[in-house]
Design a protein around this motif. Structure first.
Motif, PDB file in Angstrom:
ATOM      1  N   ALA A 249      76.307  53.519 -49.450  1.00 28.86           N
ATOM      2  CA  ALA A 249      76.911  54.835 -49.636  1.00 28.86           C
ATOM      3  C   ALA A 249      78.085  54.778 -50.603  1.00 28.86           C
ATOM      4  O   ALA A 249      78.336  55.723 -51.353  1.00 28.86           O
ATOM      5  N   ALA A 250      78.815  53.649 -50.602  1.00 31.53           N
ATOM      6  CA  ALA A 250      79.979  53.515 -51.479  1.00 31.53           C
ATOM      7  C   ALA A 250      79.586  53.181 -52.914  1.00 31.53           C
ATOM      8  O   ALA A 250      80.191  53.663 -53.856  1.00 31.53           O
TER       9      ALA A 250
ATOM     10  N   ARG B 183      63.810  68.971 -41.614  1.00 33.97           N
ATOM     11  CA  ARG B 183      64.453  67.687 -41.881  1.00 33.97           C
ATOM     12  C   ARG B 183      65.810  67.865 -42.532  1.00 33.97           C
ATOM     13  O   ARG B 183      66.744  67.097 -42.260  1.00 33.97           O
ATOM     14  N   TYR B 184      65.941  68.865 -43.401  1.00 39.13           N
ATOM     15  CA  TYR B 184      67.131  68.948 -44.247  1.00 39.13           C
ATOM     16  C   TYR B 184      68.022  70.157 -44.020  1.00 39.13           C
ATOM     17  O   TYR B 184      69.073  70.265 -44.653  1.00 39.13           O
TER      18      TYR B 184
ATOM     19  N   GLN C 282      76.107  61.709 -43.970  1.00 39.03           N
ATOM     20  CA  GLN C 282      75.783  63.060 -44.405  1.00 39.03           C
ATOM     21  C   GLN C 282      76.689  64.054 -43.685  1.00 39.03           C
ATOM     22  O   GLN C 282      76.592  64.216 -42.475  1.00 39.03           O
ATOM     23  N   PRO C 283      77.605  64.720 -44.381  1.00 37.36           N
ATOM     24  CA  PRO C 283      78.549  65.612 -43.700  1.00 37.36           C
ATOM     25  C   PRO C 283      77.844  66.802 -43.059  1.00 37.36           C
ATOM     26  O   PRO C 283      76.874  67.338 -43.598  1.00 37.36           O
TER      27      PRO C 283
ATOM     28  N   GLU D   4      76.210  56.660 -35.434  1.00 33.28           N
ATOM     29  CA  GLU D   4      75.237  57.004 -36.473  1.00 33.28           C
ATOM     30  C   GLU D   4      74.846  55.769 -37.281  1.00 33.28           C
ATOM     31  O   GLU D   4      73.655  55.511 -37.527  1.00 33.28           O
ATOM     32  N   ARG D   5      75.838  54.989 -37.697  1.00 33.23           N
ATOM     33  CA  ARG D   5      75.561  53.838 -38.557  1.00 33.23           C
ATOM     34  C   ARG D   5      74.875  52.703 -37.801  1.00 33.23           C
ATOM     35  O   ARG D   5      74.004  52.022 -38.349  1.00 33.23           O
ATOM     36  N   LEU D   6      75.268  52.482 -36.549  1.00 34.18           N
ATOM     37  CA  LEU D   6      74.640  51.417 -35.767  1.00 34.18           C
ATOM     38  C   LEU D   6      73.192  51.757 -35.426  1.00 34.18           C
ATOM     39  O   LEU D   6      72.353  50.852 -35.309  1.00 34.18           O
ATOM     40  N   SER D   7      72.885  53.018 -35.278  1.00 35.03           N
ATOM     41  CA  SER D   7      71.536  53.432 -34.883  1.00 35.03           C
ATOM     42  C   SER D   7      70.560  53.445 -36.043  1.00 35.03           C
ATOM     43  O   SER D   7      69.341  53.399 -35.825  1.00 35.03           O
ATOM     44  N   GLU D   8      71.067  53.522 -37.270  1.00 31.79           N
ATOM     45  CA  GLU D   8      70.181  53.712 -38.414  1.00 31.79           C
ATOM     46  C   GLU D   8      69.201  52.548 -38.573  1.00 31.79           C
ATOM     47  O   GLU D   8      68.110  52.721 -39.119  1.00 31.79           O
TER      48      GLU D   8
END
Length: 551
Positions: free
Chosen positions: A190-191, A436-437, A464-465, A510-514
């Motif tokens: 993302a960065a 989805r979006y 995703q904000p 969110e990040r750990l689940s991805e």
């Protein structure tokens, strides 16, 4: 035999190279979220096979392609794991010939693929309907099976006895490591996408160390408990029972007559609320026809209105209809309530009811609805696909039949069974470009708020904000609406106040689940989705809250 330090260097290099290659490819196609899966490609059993089967179940469109892909993945996985096991073998123990290790690991790869496929199919279901309990039901068996499958790659009698506590510990640590690796890969992607492959390679090298430790723990086990008990088949049976039991528990209580009676239904509306309110309950809900305490409040009926234009009672089977047909019923009820009260309409919806409300608002931009409160929305539905049962080809063909088989077992004896092909699920799958979006996106002219349980963090795309006000709550799916705090916040929202409460822990979850989601199916690939697909790269984050193209 190579010196120990060279064998370790080779082990780390091979374990790092494979994630590096996969992450590089994903970077080139701008596939941000799937980069979190890259570290798993060189993980220890069964996470490596779980990685393979999820990709296969999403990206095949015929039985021939599925069969050929399955055989190819088994062969490649067997070769890679045999190589890693050979390099991880302790120097103080005699190592079998590479051919023997190759035969053993190809057999383990074949067995693991068969065992893991049902759980991978549940991961597909989690991505299709955006329910985190499907994800947890697919991942929990992996943690249970891991130490047993890791023994199979190296020991002669893997069917009997228990693994050592040390091996169990390394297996659990590996689950944590892979989750953290996904967080690191996604964060760097993302960065700045150029760094994601490097981080994936570092995570792969850590996988090499995990191979070294798990192989040693399996080979150096001095005491085997339950030596003569065939534990492995029992564990496989228990693992298979986890998602099946979860599905049984999720079946509706057919005796329930009314599943939703929050204070907004049982008490008069506060005078400062200017709206008439329609309450929409979720999947497998029921309604007994009782009127609300306030004449300006009504329950939405999944079977429509009676001759007096009042919402009819319904049972759980009625909620299985398509979102489009439900939205048509909602349109009639909204118009009736608006004419009767002369007030603008607010929709207060839960789970499937949210998707009905969004479908209605998507297709009727000039409606009298001026507010929408969403409880436990399906925030990221439609990421995967499987064709209807009559189809001979289609993306996710085998995944669909695996899910049908599993649902068939869990719904035996049910009078109103949920199925993977009921109209509600099919409308989510067919309308994926919208669901989805656009679920948590602003709608012009409509005040919006989303009440999100903490489990939703395991479903929403990290980074995703969310572009509407939210209230994030430590709760399970569907469990917020009855809380007094939620009632107070809902009343404030309906009264015109700005309500926004976010939890700091939400982003890390969110990040750990991805790491454990199935990869999304690219929109342009699926002919069902092409008419509603806007131009541009298939995986770009810019699709979120972008323009809606209707077929």
């Amino acid at each position: 035999m190579r010196p120990p330090h060279r064998r370790l260097a080779a082990l780390l290099a091979i374990a790092a190279a494979v994630p590096l290659i996969q992450a590089t490819v994903l970077v080139r196609v701008y596939w941000l979220t799937a980069q979190a899966l890259a570290p798993q490609v060189s993980a220890v059993w069964p996470y490596d096979s779980y990685h393979d089967m999820r990709w296969l179940l999403v990206y095949h469109n015929s039985w021939l392609m599925f069969g050929a892909g399955l055989l190819a993945l088994i062969a490649l996985r067997g070769v890679l794991s045999a190589t890693l096991v050979s390099l991880a073998w302790p120097t103080r123990l005699p190592r079998p010939p590479y051919r023997a290790l190759l035969r053993r690991n190809i057999a383990v790869a074949a067995l693991t693929a068969v065992i893991v496929l049902p759980f991978a199919a549940y991961s597909i279901a989690a991505s299709a309907v955006s329910l985190s309990w499907f994800l947890f039901a697919s991942l929990a068996p992996m943690a249970l099976l891991a130490p047993f499958l890791q023994r199979m790659a190296v020991v002669r009698s893997p069917w009997r006895g228990l693994p050592s506590a040390r091996l169990v510990g390394w297996s659990l640590l590996d689950l944590v490591v892979l989750s953290l690796a996904a967080w690191a890969v996604f964060g760097t992607a993302a960065a700045g996408m150029m760094w994601a492959p490097i981080v994936a390679a570092v995570a792969g090298a850590v996988n090499g160390l995990m191979w070294r430790q798990t192989v040693r723990a399996a080979l150096l086990q001095t005491r085997v408990r339950w030596r003569w008990v065939p534990v492995m088949p029992i564990v496989v049976a228990v693992a298979l029972a986890i998602p099946l039991t979860t599905q049984v528990l999720a079946q509706p209580n057919e005796r329930t007559r009314n599943t939703l009676a929050p204070p907004i239904f049982t008490e008069p509306l506060p005078p400062q609320v200017p709206y008439a309110v329609v309450l929409l309950d979720g999947h497998n809900s029921a309604y007994d026809g009782r009127p609300a305490a306030d004449p300006n409040v009504e329950r939405f009926s999944y079977v429509g209105l009676d001759s007096a234009r009042r919402p009819l009672p319904y049972r759980s089977q009625a909620t299985h209809r398509s979102l489009e047909s439900s939205s048509q019923l909602l349109a009639a009820q909204v118009e009736t309530l608006h004419r009767r009260t002369g007030r603008p309409i607010a929709l207060v919806a839960r789970s499937e009811g949210v998707m009905v409300a969004l479908t209605y608002l998507r297709d009727r931009p000039g409606s009298p609805v001026r507010a929408l409160a969403m409880f436990s929305p399906l925030v990221r539905a439609g990421r995967t696909y499987y064709p209807p049962p009559e189809a001979k080809t289609g993306w996710g063909l085998a995944a669909g039949w695996l899910l049908r088989a599993m649902f068939k077992v869990t719904t035996i004896g049910s009078k109103a069974p949920s199925t993977p092909d009921e109209p509600f699920i099919r409308s989510l799958l067919d309308g994926a470009p919208f669901y989805r979006y656009h679920t948590l996106c602003p709608i012009p002219g409509v005040r919006m708020i989303a009440f999100l349980p903490i489990t939703t963090a395991a479903e929403y795309p990290p980074g995703q904000p969310i572009r509407i006000p939210v209230v994030q709550v430590v709760a399970f799916h569907g469990g917020i609406i009855r809380r007094q705090s939620a009632t107070d916040q809902l009343t404030d929202f309906l009264s015109g106040a700005y309500v926004n409460r976010r939890l700091r822990v939400y982003g890390p979850i969110e990040r750990l689940s991805e790491a454990w989601h199935a990869p999304s199916l690219a929109l342009p690939l699926n002919p069902v989705w092409r008419p509603a697909t806007t131009p541009g790269p298939p995986f770009t984050p810019k699709r979120f809250c972008g323009p809606i193209k209707r077929s």
